[in-house]
Design an enzyme around this catalytic site. Sequence first.
Site, PDB file in Angstrom:
ATOM      1  N   CYS A 128     -12.079  33.789 -13.954  1.00 31.73           N
ATOM      2  CA  CYS A 128     -11.572  33.450 -15.261  1.00 31.73           C
ATOM      3  C   CYS A 128     -10.078  33.323 -15.193  1.00 31.73           C
ATOM      4  CB  CYS A 128     -11.945  34.573 -16.385  1.00 31.73           C
ATOM      5  SG  CYS A 128     -11.407  34.347 -17.914  1.00 31.73           S
ATOM      6  N   CYS A 185      -2.329  25.476  -7.233  1.00 30.84           N
ATOM      7  CA  CYS A 185      -1.522  26.629  -7.552  1.00 30.84           C
ATOM      8  C   CYS A 185      -0.355  26.044  -8.202  1.00 30.84           C
ATOM      9  CB  CYS A 185      -1.063  27.756  -6.567  1.00 30.84           C
ATOM     10  SG  CYS A 185       0.034  28.819  -6.851  1.00 30.84           S
ATOM     11  N   CYS A 237       0.939  32.508  -2.205  1.00 31.33           N
ATOM     12  CA  CYS A 237       1.894  32.908  -2.599  1.00 31.33           C
ATOM     13  C   CYS A 237       1.895  34.143  -3.707  1.00 31.33           C
ATOM     14  CB  CYS A 237       2.506  31.792  -3.412  1.00 31.33           C
ATOM     15  SG  CYS A 237       2.057  31.542  -5.261  1.00 31.33           S
ATOM     16  N   CYS A 283      -3.012  34.003  -5.914  1.00 26.13           N
ATOM     17  CA  CYS A 283      -3.119  32.748  -4.857  1.00 26.13           C
ATOM     18  C   CYS A 283      -2.880  33.661  -3.563  1.00 26.13           C
ATOM     19  CB  CYS A 283      -1.905  31.930  -5.541  1.00 26.13           C
ATOM     20  SG  CYS A 283      -1.713  30.762  -4.084  1.00 26.13           S
ATOM     21  N   CYS A 333       2.982  27.213  -5.925  1.00 27.79           N
ATOM     22  CA  CYS A 333       3.043  26.711  -4.261  1.00 27.79           C
ATOM     23  C   CYS A 333       2.380  25.515  -4.203  1.00 27.79           C
ATOM     24  CB  CYS A 333       2.804  27.973  -3.515  1.00 27.79           C
ATOM     25  SG  CYS A 333       0.899  28.234  -3.311  1.00 27.79           S
TER      26      CYS A 333
HETATM   27 FE    FE Z   1       0.145  29.931  -5.049  1.00 32.76          FE
END
Ligand code: FE
Length: 135
Positions: free
Chosen positions: A120, A48, A100, A97, A51
């Site tokens: 996607c 990510c 976060c 995510c 984060c």
């Molecule tokens: Fe994240």
Amino acid sequence: MNDKRNHSAAALRERLTPEQFHITQEQGTEPAFTGCYHDCKTPGTYLCICCGEELFSSTHKYDSGSGWPSFWQPAQADKVASNRDLSHGMIREEVVCANCGAHLGHVFSDGPQPTGLRYCINSASLELDADNKDD
Ligand code: FE
């Protein structure tokens, strides 16, 4: 690998590019074929961008022809969460995510087996942690 960085909007705006901020925090979408990872075949883990959580693996990446990085499953099922997205006159499942809440992209049911899913994902939401840094 959750890091200890400050994830507040102000801190993110400072650290991310305007495009990364818009896509992850304002449900943006990068134009097809413009992201840095849609054609990437480098082995590694996609983190990510906000984060640092391990979201996707190159092991599950495939060429969907869509112009966005596509995966048939997350690195681990609990790393991503999904929300019904009714914007733009479509019924879609937004992928975020789980750690976060950053917007990642959408998941569709036209992917390859064994899952039949197509995650996607925007390149701008990801950071590749390559397996072999010496390549
Ligand atoms: Fe994240």
